[in-house]
Design a protein around this motif. Sequence first.
Motif, PDB file in Angstrom:
ATOM      1  N   ALA B   5       0.885  -1.223  -0.082  1.00 18.70           N
ATOM      2  CA  ALA B   5       0.113   0.064  -0.039  1.00 18.70           C
ATOM      3  C   ALA B   5       0.734   1.297  -0.029  1.00 18.70           C
ATOM      4  CB  ALA B   5      -0.913   0.095   0.976  1.00 18.70           C
ATOM      5  N   GLN B   6       2.058   1.071   1.001  1.00 18.72           N
ATOM      6  CA  GLN B   6       2.826   2.331   0.921  1.00 18.72           C
ATOM      7  C   GLN B   6       3.277   2.623  -0.433  1.00 18.72           C
ATOM      8  OE1 GLN B   6       5.423   1.698   4.261  1.00 18.72           O
ATOM      9  NE2 GLN B   6       3.966   2.752   5.552  1.00 18.72           N
ATOM     10  N   ALA B   7       3.968   1.518  -1.156  1.00 23.44           N
ATOM     11  CA  ALA B   7       4.573   1.592  -2.321  1.00 23.44           C
ATOM     12  C   ALA B   7       3.510   2.329  -3.542  1.00 23.44           C
ATOM     13  CB  ALA B   7       5.045   0.475  -2.936  1.00 23.44           C
ATOM     14  N   ALA B   9       0.620   4.232  -2.671  1.00 20.93           N
ATOM     15  CA  ALA B   9      -0.007   5.283  -2.348  1.00 20.93           C
ATOM     16  C   ALA B   9       0.823   6.520  -2.950  1.00 20.93           C
ATOM     17  CB  ALA B   9      -0.127   5.401  -0.981  1.00 20.93           C
TER      18      ALA B   9
END
Lengths: 214, 214
Positions: B5-7, B9
């Motif tokens: 998700a961090q990658a 977003a």
Amino acid sequence: MEKNAQAMANRSCIIRLSRYKNALNRLKSLNFVRVFSDNLADAAGVTAAQVRKDFSLFGITGNRRGGYKVDDLSDQLNKILGKDQLQEVVVIGVGNIGRALLHYPGFDRSGISIAAGFDIDPAKYHPDGQPPVLPLEQLAEAIRARDVRLAILAVPDYAAQQVLELTLSAGIKGVLNFAPICLKAPGGCVVTNINLETELENLIYFVNATSDRN
Amino acid sequence: MEKNAQAMANRSCIIRLSRYKNALNRLKSLNFVRVFSDNLADAAGVTAAQVRKDFSLFGITGNRRGGYKVDDLSDQLNKILGKDQLQEVVVIGVGNIGRALLHYPGFDRSGISIAAGFDIDPAKYHPDGQPPVLPLEQLAEAIRARDVRLAILAVPDYAAQQVLELTLSAGIKGVLNFAPICLKAPGGCVVTNINLETELENLIYFVNATSDRN
């Protein structure tokens, strides 16, 4: 043709034009006569192809060997950005941020002049100041008298929507909003929200995401 | 999953999450228990489908009939945004803008604390202030002692690149830059540029474009 370009240009494109224009001002002060799309690309952090694409949207052409003439290009960008005439702005809300913006030296340099500040707190009134700080009740009158179309909002969040409506009914067409609330622009008006907390939160997220990956 | 998700977003998504979180804080203060994607969509100026898409990226689920629980959702967003712990920030350059940011009340409210301000002008030093203003030479020491990872730059444009390098070498990982120059982020560091002149120019352009069309 310019109408088309205006319809097609989006916010990102205009922000890039501002960056090219700022880079050109620096080059002018260094007595540069010519500049290439690669130079402007470096200064704005984009590719040279992007620079040429942005310029072609507004019918600005250079040539492969000689690049662009700094003076001509600067004039063209200033015209597109409406910087060929002095732009007057009012600041509404003279707290910490509002006061800083009233006296921000960068605006003068860019042909932007702060006409006046407005507040509801009599302790902040300073009608002889440079720029003056006036009661909010005088906003509509001042805006009409000087044909000001731009306002910076630096009021608390709970007051922002009401002040926005007051501002627009007085004839303001563009608002830069520093109140920490996402204001909506009714038709015929442009609102840009700058939320300092959101910007910091965004930074915190990406700093954490980067550290986690290491 | 969170790493993915961090990658995935991006900046726009994180800015929307901040807006949802701010709207939730307001709802909490009004004693709301449940909220629907439509409510958050209205508050953030996006569609309800966008809200659900953003949440699903981080594995946040509600249900069609009951919506989201305000408290749970708020906790989840705070965790994603790194707001579950106090974030300390230093302000470098205590001119008009820097001074306003040192005392900006909105940061406290968002769990952001200004650790100190730094300047090179002895007239601005104020070691007993709340927050203190210290000589720039003490920056590295102060950052290391308190493990600060975020800095706000409010220095003149000609000093910005040099101060950025100093800041990064002292261990800062994220910079919010108010100097009117587009700073580039080296690897492992995040820089967000807020250029007040560019924002106003952008506004002027769109106000002119809208008026021309009428």
